[in-house]
Design an enzyme around this catalytic site. Structure first.
Site, PDB file in Angstrom:
ATOM      1  N   GLU A   1     -11.018   1.027  -1.251  1.00  0.00           N
ATOM      2  CA  GLU A   1     -10.075  -0.031  -0.885  1.00  0.00           C
ATOM      3  C   GLU A   1     -10.738  -1.245  -0.241  1.00  0.00           C
ATOM      4  OE1 GLU A   1      -7.172   0.966   2.187  1.00  0.00           O
ATOM      5  OE2 GLU A   1      -8.034   2.967   2.307  1.00  0.00           O
TER       6      GLU A   1
ATOM      7  N   ASP B   1      -3.319   7.303  -3.433  1.00  0.00           N
ATOM      8  CA  ASP B   1      -3.266   6.208  -2.458  1.00  0.00           C
ATOM      9  C   ASP B   1      -3.709   4.951  -3.211  1.00  0.00           C
ATOM     10  OD1 ASP B   1      -3.546   4.538  -0.257  1.00  0.00           O
ATOM     11  OD2 ASP B   1      -5.081   5.750   0.748  1.00  0.00           O
TER      12      ASP B   1
ATOM     13  N   HIS C   1      -6.888  10.990   5.200  1.00  0.00           N
ATOM     14  CA  HIS C   1      -8.173  10.367   5.544  1.00  0.00           C
ATOM     15  C   HIS C   1      -9.180  11.429   5.946  1.00  0.00           C
ATOM     16  CE1 HIS C   1      -5.608   6.759   6.004  1.00  0.00           C
ATOM     17  NE2 HIS C   1      -6.664   6.169   5.493  1.00  0.00           N
TER      18      HIS C   1
ATOM     19  N   ASP D   1       0.860  -1.190   0.000  1.00  0.00           N
ATOM     20  CA  ASP D   1       0.000   0.000   0.000  1.00  0.00           C
ATOM     21  C   ASP D   1       0.890   1.232   0.000  1.00  0.00           C
ATOM     22  OD1 ASP D   1      -1.971   1.928   0.372  1.00  0.00           O
ATOM     23  OD2 ASP D   1      -3.072   0.742   1.855  1.00  0.00           O
TER      24      ASP D   1
ATOM     25  N   HIS E   1     -11.990   6.192   1.709  1.00  0.00           N
ATOM     26  CA  HIS E   1     -12.018   7.508   2.363  1.00  0.00           C
ATOM     27  C   HIS E   1     -11.787   8.615   1.360  1.00  0.00           C
ATOM     28  CE1 HIS E   1      -7.647   7.224   1.877  1.00  0.00           C
ATOM     29  NE2 HIS E   1      -7.825   5.954   2.157  1.00  0.00           N
TER      30      HIS E   1
ATOM     31  N   GLU F   1      -6.660  -1.276  -4.059  1.00  0.00           N
ATOM     32  CA  GLU F   1      -7.051   0.122  -3.838  1.00  0.00           C
ATOM     33  C   GLU F   1      -6.634   1.009  -4.997  1.00  0.00           C
ATOM     34  OE1 GLU F   1      -5.144   2.010  -0.452  1.00  0.00           O
ATOM     35  OE2 GLU F   1      -6.663   3.604  -0.391  1.00  0.00           O
TER      36      GLU F   1
HETATM   37 MN    MN Z   1      -3.791   2.816   0.948  1.00  0.00          MN
HETATM   38 MN    MN Z   2      -6.434   4.370   1.651  1.00  0.00          MN
END
Ligand code: MN
Ligand code: MN
Length: 296
Positions: free
Chosen positions: A191, A99, A166, A88, A158, A281
């Site tokens: 995600e 992200d 976030h 990630d 998010h 994600e």
């Molecule tokens: Mn992530």
């Molecule tokens: Mn994330």
């Protein structure tokens, strides 16, 4: 509150996403049985900087039943085994964040990996301005259910904002009773996590990732703690790794800042039954009729 980004800001989101996609592919290739976990994380973070971005958070390399928030420590000598590895990555350009995550499976559970991937594709296919986040959660739960697995219900996608990794809305991974309507121009990360376990995570008792708790803290009087906190404030409220800092009595100073409430750890999030977890994600910009995926 609707955020309306300028075209320059949107361009920075795209730039961060492009860098991330390159870093994700190059890092994923290095995840093999016997490779150093620490070297993999450092490679990823350095490549982000080489390509003109900054890490928005430390490279997460969570193994097996650990769903998220693991990054190696400075002296970590561990290597990948036959693990299910969640890679990630976060990249920002001037605070505008991308992200994205994928699962590199060295454990021979291809269907579990496919389940979170299919769920992400289903969610991306469903998203458009005006959709209720409940519908996204339902699409994710259904896609993972078709593989015979469960989504992790207490982990969510998010929103993203400048220097904020976030923010609302949360994008559920299950069908929920209440939701939020997405609007055009909103930047969100989706995600899904899939597991053969119960579908919940709880905090483990280890952590390597922290964030500062306020952007305008009362600086500690102890010079060493004061200097360390000032260095951490460079990351604003974005997460950072303990291994990004060194110096005399570093562990003690981290403990002092934590005890004073000035920094807070993100514990590793572990599936409650100890079952394997996969993740996929992407970051998207919501458009009138669909979305633009920034992280491809
Ligand atoms: Mn992530
Ligand atoms: Mn994330």
């Amino acid at each position: 509150m609707n955020t309306h980004y300028t075209s320059e800001e949107i361009e920075k989101y795209r730039q961060a996403g492009k860098i991330l996609a390159e870093v994700r592919e190059q890092t994923a290739k290095r995840i093999t049985v016997g490779a150093s976990i620490l070297e993999t994380a450092v490679f990823s973070e350095n490549l982000i900087r080489d390509l003109g971005g900054q890490p928005a958070f430390p490279c997460n390399l969570s193994l097996n039943e650990d769903a998220a928030h693991y990054t190696p420590g400075a002296d970590d000598t561990a290597v990948f085994g036959e693990d299910m590895v969640k890679l990630d990555i976060g990249v920002h350009v001037d605070g505008y964040i991308a992200d994205s995550a994928l699962t590199v499976d060295l454990s021979d559970h291809p269907e579990l990996v496919d389940a979170s991937k299919a769920a992400l594709e289903s969610a991306i296919g469903a998203i458009h301005a005006g959709i209720d986040t409940r519908e996204i959660g339902a699409a994710i739960e259904e896609a993972i259910g078709e593989f015979g697995y469960r989504p992790i219900s207490n982990l969510t996608g998010h929103g993203l904002a400048q220097y904020l990794a976030h923010v609302p809305p949360s994008i559920p991974n299950i069908h929920t009773r209440t939701g939020t309507v997405l609007y055009e121009g909103q930047v969100v990360a989706i995600e899904p996590f899939a597991t053969e376990g119960e579908g919940k995570v709880r905090d483990a008792t280890r952590w390597e990732i922290y964030h500062i708790t306020t952007e305008n803290p009362q600086l500690p009087r102890i010079p060493r703690a004061r200097a360390l906190l000032k260095a951490m404030m460079e990351y604003k409220t974005l997460p950072f790794a303990r291994r990004w800092f060194s110096g005399e009595k570093i562990d003690l100073t981290f403990r002092q800042l934590t005890k004073a409430g000035l920094i807070k750890p993100y514990p590793v999030l572990r599936e409650v039954t100890g079952a394997l977890v996969s993740q996929a994600e992407h970051t998207v910009i919501v458009t009138e009729n669909g979305c633009e995926v920034t992280t491809v």
